[in-house]
Write a protein that holds these residues in place. Structure first.
Motif, PDB file in Angstrom:
ATOM      1  N   CYS A 104       0.841  -1.198   0.000  1.00  0.00           N
ATOM      2  CA  CYS A 104       0.000   0.000   0.000  1.00  0.00           C
ATOM      3  C   CYS A 104       0.873   1.244   0.000  1.00  0.00           C
ATOM      4  N   GLY A 105       0.293   2.332  -0.407  1.00  0.00           N
ATOM      5  CA  GLY A 105       0.978   3.616  -0.330  1.00  0.00           C
ATOM      6  C   GLY A 105       0.723   4.283   1.011  1.00  0.00           C
ATOM      7  N   MET A 116      -0.593  -3.069  -6.500  1.00  0.00           N
ATOM      8  CA  MET A 116       0.792  -3.353  -6.864  1.00  0.00           C
ATOM      9  C   MET A 116       0.850  -4.762  -7.452  1.00  0.00           C
ATOM     10  N   PRO A 117       1.624  -4.965  -8.537  1.00  0.00           N
ATOM     11  CA  PRO A 117       1.661  -6.276  -9.206  1.00  0.00           C
ATOM     12  C   PRO A 117       2.016  -7.441  -8.272  1.00  0.00           C
ATOM     13  N   GLN A 118       2.777  -7.178  -7.218  1.00  0.00           N
ATOM     14  CA  GLN A 118       3.197  -8.242  -6.303  1.00  0.00           C
ATOM     15  C   GLN A 118       2.083  -8.661  -5.333  1.00  0.00           C
ATOM     16  N   ASN A 119       0.998  -7.913  -5.260  1.00  0.00           N
ATOM     17  CA  ASN A 119      -0.043  -8.148  -4.265  1.00  0.00           C
ATOM     18  C   ASN A 119      -1.058  -9.181  -4.768  1.00  0.00           C
ATOM     19  N   GLU A 120      -0.642 -10.438  -4.766  1.00  0.00           N
ATOM     20  CA  GLU A 120      -1.459 -11.520  -5.310  1.00  0.00           C
ATOM     21  C   GLU A 120      -2.792 -11.679  -4.572  1.00  0.00           C
ATOM     22  N   TYR A 121      -2.788 -11.510  -3.255  1.00  0.00           N
ATOM     23  CA  TYR A 121      -4.018 -11.710  -2.482  1.00  0.00           C
ATOM     24  C   TYR A 121      -5.069 -10.662  -2.830  1.00  0.00           C
ATOM     25  N   GLY A 173       8.042   4.932  -3.213  1.00  0.00           N
ATOM     26  CA  GLY A 173       8.602   5.633  -4.354  1.00  0.00           C
ATOM     27  C   GLY A 173       7.706   5.471  -5.570  1.00  0.00           C
ATOM     28  N   ILE A 174       8.313   5.471  -6.742  1.00  0.00           N
ATOM     29  CA  ILE A 174       7.561   5.323  -7.989  1.00  0.00           C
ATOM     30  C   ILE A 174       7.257   3.838  -8.185  1.00  0.00           C
ATOM     31  N   VAL A 175       5.976   3.529  -8.401  1.00  0.00           N
ATOM     32  CA  VAL A 175       5.564   2.127  -8.482  1.00  0.00           C
ATOM     33  C   VAL A 175       4.762   1.857  -9.759  1.00  0.00           C
ATOM     34  N   ASP A 176       4.792   0.590 -10.151  1.00  0.00           N
ATOM     35  CA  ASP A 176       3.887   0.084 -11.185  1.00  0.00           C
ATOM     36  C   ASP A 176       2.558  -0.234 -10.505  1.00  0.00           C
ATOM     37  N   LEU A 181      -0.004  -0.099 -15.421  1.00  0.00           N
ATOM     38  CA  LEU A 181       0.526   1.257 -15.585  1.00  0.00           C
ATOM     39  C   LEU A 181       1.953   1.234 -15.048  1.00  0.00           C
ATOM     40  N   ARG A 182       2.893   1.377 -15.944  1.00  0.00           N
ATOM     41  CA  ARG A 182       4.305   1.265 -15.563  1.00  0.00           C
ATOM     42  C   ARG A 182       4.811   2.572 -14.975  1.00  0.00           C
ATOM     43  N   GLN A 183       5.463   2.449 -13.805  1.00  0.00           N
ATOM     44  CA  GLN A 183       6.049   3.607 -13.118  1.00  0.00           C
ATOM     45  C   GLN A 183       5.089   4.795 -13.161  1.00  0.00           C
ATOM     46  N   ALA A 184       3.849   4.542 -12.705  1.00  0.00           N
ATOM     47  CA  ALA A 184       2.759   5.481 -12.933  1.00  0.00           C
ATOM     48  C   ALA A 184       2.486   6.456 -11.799  1.00  0.00           C
TER      49      ALA A 184
END
Length: 187
Positions: free
Chosen positions: A44-45, A139-144, A170-173, A160-163
């Motif tokens: 999360c942000g 976030m792409p890693q958040n499978e659940y 920081g800057i995330v996909d 959305l890459r580096q969106a």
């Protein structure tokens, strides 16, 4: 979008197992248990909060945001115990769209609670608030979290890459998931 359905009176959303309702001062201990755990906010942000007074003040911030009509944070309750938070924000009335997010106390992971909470919120947003599009950023890693959305018939629209910049990350996909009212009604 029927903003009155959302902001006239704080919406109480109920299922057999869950209540989505306003977080009050008496819920402070449960709120602290959620925010004090860095694993809850891994994808999360949001930064964890380890100061009890900071967390206590957050409850009034939730109220302020609600009264400003910018964000609704429901507590996810099971038998009056706060086990998580689900929210609606970025109300775009021109497009008739809203973004949702959610997180649970770690002790309640893997029990279908987030899936049920999203189901309750989606039903309210489509049927009572007359929203046309609900979206979530993951976030792409958040499978659940992705599984929760897919179980609720959301469609992955893409990456959305580096969106965006997320606090502490920081800057995330971000992967974007959405559900349209017509899809919901035809399911």
């Amino acid at each position: 979008m029927n903003m009155d359905a959302i902001f006239h009176e704080f919406p109480l959303l109920l299922s057999e197992k869950l209540a989505l309702k306003r977080i009050e001062d008496k819920d402070y201990h449960g709120l602290f248990a959620i925010y004090d755990n860095k694993r809850v906010f891994e994808y999360c942000g949001i930064l964890p909060k380890h100061n009890k007074e900071t967390v206590r003040k957050m409850i009034s911030h939730f109220e302020r945001d609600y009264h400003k009509k910018t964000r609704v944070k429901w507590g996810i309750f099971i038998n009056e115990e706060l086990v998580g938070i689900i929210e609606a924000f970025d109300f775009n009335q021109k497009v008739n769209m809203v973004t949702i997010g959610y997180y649970l106390a770690e002790a309640f992971w893997g029990r279908g609670i987030a899936t049920e909470a999203v189901k309750l919120l989606v039903e309210f947003l489509f049927l009572k608030a007359n929203v046309n599009r609900i979206q979530a950023e993951v976030m792409p890693q958040n499978e659940y979290s992705k599984k929760v959305l897919l179980k609720n018939d959301f469609l992955k629209e893409g990456l959305l890459r580096q969106a965006t910049v997320w606090t502490g990350k920081g800057i995330v996909d971000l992967e974007i998931y959405s559900l349209l009212k017509m899809e919901y009604m035809n399911a």
